[in-house]
Design a protein around this motif. Structure first.
Motif, PDB file in Angstrom:
ATOM      1  N   THR A  69      -3.373   3.525  -1.171  1.00 12.56           N
ATOM      2  CA  THR A  69      -4.487   3.461   0.118  1.00 12.56           C
ATOM      3  C   THR A  69      -3.839   4.667   1.230  1.00 12.56           C
ATOM      4  O   THR A  69      -2.457   4.250   1.580  1.00 12.56           O
ATOM      5  CB  THR A  69      -5.317   2.598   0.520  1.00 12.56           C
ATOM      6  OG1 THR A  69      -6.104   2.931   0.841  1.00 12.56           O
ATOM      7  CG2 THR A  69      -4.416   1.267   0.765  1.00 12.56           C
ATOM      8  N   ASP A  93      -0.680  -7.728  -4.464  1.00 13.56           N
ATOM      9  CA  ASP A  93      -2.097  -7.179  -4.035  1.00 13.56           C
ATOM     10  C   ASP A  93      -1.531  -5.302  -4.045  1.00 13.56           C
ATOM     11  O   ASP A  93      -1.399  -5.400  -2.675  1.00 13.56           O
ATOM     12  CB  ASP A  93      -2.595  -7.141  -2.965  1.00 13.56           C
ATOM     13  CG  ASP A  93      -4.180  -6.714  -2.805  1.00 13.56           C
ATOM     14  OD1 ASP A  93      -4.284  -5.535  -3.488  1.00 13.56           O
ATOM     15  OD2 ASP A  93      -5.232  -6.803  -1.580  1.00 13.56           O
ATOM     16  N   TYR A  94      -1.185  -4.540  -4.801  1.00 12.97           N
ATOM     17  CA  TYR A  94      -0.810  -3.121  -4.769  1.00 12.97           C
ATOM     18  C   TYR A  94      -2.234  -2.009  -4.628  1.00 12.97           C
ATOM     19  O   TYR A  94      -2.961  -2.701  -5.468  1.00 12.97           O
ATOM     20  CB  TYR A  94       0.113  -3.006  -5.971  1.00 12.97           C
ATOM     21  CG  TYR A  94       1.116  -3.038  -5.846  1.00 12.97           C
ATOM     22  CD1 TYR A  94       2.164  -3.275  -4.583  1.00 12.97           C
ATOM     23  CD2 TYR A  94       2.018  -4.640  -6.475  1.00 12.97           C
ATOM     24  CE1 TYR A  94       3.328  -3.307  -4.571  1.00 12.97           C
ATOM     25  CE2 TYR A  94       2.791  -4.882  -6.760  1.00 12.97           C
ATOM     26  CZ  TYR A  94       4.035  -4.380  -5.058  1.00 12.97           C
ATOM     27  OH  TYR A  94       5.409  -4.533  -5.428  1.00 12.97           O
ATOM     28  N   ARG A  95      -2.630  -1.405  -3.805  1.00 13.16           N
ATOM     29  CA  ARG A  95      -2.960  -0.692  -3.664  1.00 13.16           C
ATOM     30  C   ARG A  95      -3.158   0.808  -3.370  1.00 13.16           C
ATOM     31  O   ARG A  95      -1.881   1.458  -2.259  1.00 13.16           O
ATOM     32  CB  ARG A  95      -4.000  -1.260  -2.105  1.00 13.16           C
ATOM     33  CG  ARG A  95      -4.460  -2.601  -2.389  1.00 13.16           C
ATOM     34  CD  ARG A  95      -5.385  -2.558  -1.275  1.00 13.16           C
ATOM     35  NE  ARG A  95      -5.631  -3.729  -1.190  1.00 13.16           N
ATOM     36  CZ  ARG A  95      -6.166  -4.698  -0.211  1.00 13.16           C
ATOM     37  NH1 ARG A  95      -6.592  -3.972   1.072  1.00 13.16           N
ATOM     38  NH2 ARG A  95      -6.527  -5.912   0.409  1.00 13.16           N
ATOM     39  N   ALA A 129       0.387  -1.159  -0.394  1.00 18.71           N
ATOM     40  CA  ALA A 129      -0.219  -0.215  -0.102  1.00 18.71           C
ATOM     41  C   ALA A 129       0.850   1.651   0.020  1.00 18.71           C
ATOM     42  O   ALA A 129       2.152   1.048   1.330  1.00 18.71           O
ATOM     43  CB  ALA A 129      -1.499   0.460   1.324  1.00 18.71           C
TER      44      ALA A 129
END
Length: 249
Positions: A118, A114-116, A92
């Motif tokens: 945020t 899982d890249y976000r 993140a």
């Protein structure tokens, strides 16, 4: 308990890293210092995680079954090694431009991460939980260190491990991290760091304790100019250092 609706993001700090986003995987670019430091960062991280969760680093996938968050992941310099060790990894970052760079490199490397785009607060408010939170070279860039570390604590499952590295605040750190790294060596653009935002080890331990974590370890990262390499020190925390803390089960 959910995170309060606070915003610890400093827009001026985000802008600095947005401007450098394309260079994350350039070994001779603006993130050269992190690439040089990465072996000792990984040595500390893997040793602490293995000890906390009773994992054998000689196994092919020693971190399988662990959910790890790298908050402030940048281009994924730590996410990718964690994924290769078998962990389920979420990266993140509050700097939006970092995320596509990280995603593309992970795809090219054949890794599922899982890249976000945020923040720690948003993820804590959503009820996300992790076994390990990596919080490396970020706390000196946020607007509210206490609020930020509280969000990191809320992201941990009971018994979880929080690893945090930053820069000490003293005359030596000004000389090394700002004058040396930014002005003389030009490894980083001038203004990347603000000395007033640096945090001493005792201050960081106090902040983590107030956030509900139990500090259990701290060590220094020491740069040897003669060998041009980094090493881990039990005693010298005068400039770069790393800490480990747990969330009570």
């Amino acid at each position: 308990m959910q995170a309060e609706a606070t915003n610890t993001v400093d827009p001026s700090e985000i802008a600095k890293f947005e401007a450098m986003a394309a260079e994350w995987w350039d070994l001779e670019g603006k993130f050269k210092p992190l690439h040089m430091m990465n072996p000792v960062r990984l040595e500390y991280i893997t040793t602490q995680v293995a000890a906390e969760f009773d994992r054998d680093l000689d196994d092919p996938l020693p971190f399988k079954g662990l959910r790890i968050l790298d908050i402030g992941c940048g281009g994924g310099l730590l996410c990718e090694p964690m994924a290769r060790l078998g962990a389920t990894v979420v990266g993140a970052d509050a700097a939006e431009r970092n995320i596509p760079v990280a995603r593309i490199h992970a795809e090219q490397s054949g890794l599922e991460i899982d890249y976000r785009h945020t923040t720690a607060e948003a993820m804590a408010s959503a009820g996300e939980q992790f076994d390990v939170v990596l919080n490396m070279e970020v706390v000196e860039h946020v607007a509210d260190p206490q609020g930020y570390l509280t969000a990191c604590q809320q992201l941990l499952r009971p018994g979880g491990l929080h690893l945090c590295s930053t820069i000490n605040r003293n005359p030596k750190s000004f000389a090394m991290a700002i004058v040396g790294a930014e002005w003389v060596m030009r490894w980083l653009p001038k203004g990347t760091h603000e000395w007033s935002k640096f945090i001493t080890p005792d201050e960081l331990f106090d902040l983590m304790t107030k956030a509900g974590m139990e500090p259990v370890d701290r060590k220094g990262y020491v740069f040897n100019f003669a060998r041009f390499t980094w090493s881990i020190s039990d005693r010298d925390l005068s400039v770069n250092y790393v800490t480990a803390a747990t969330k009570p089960a």
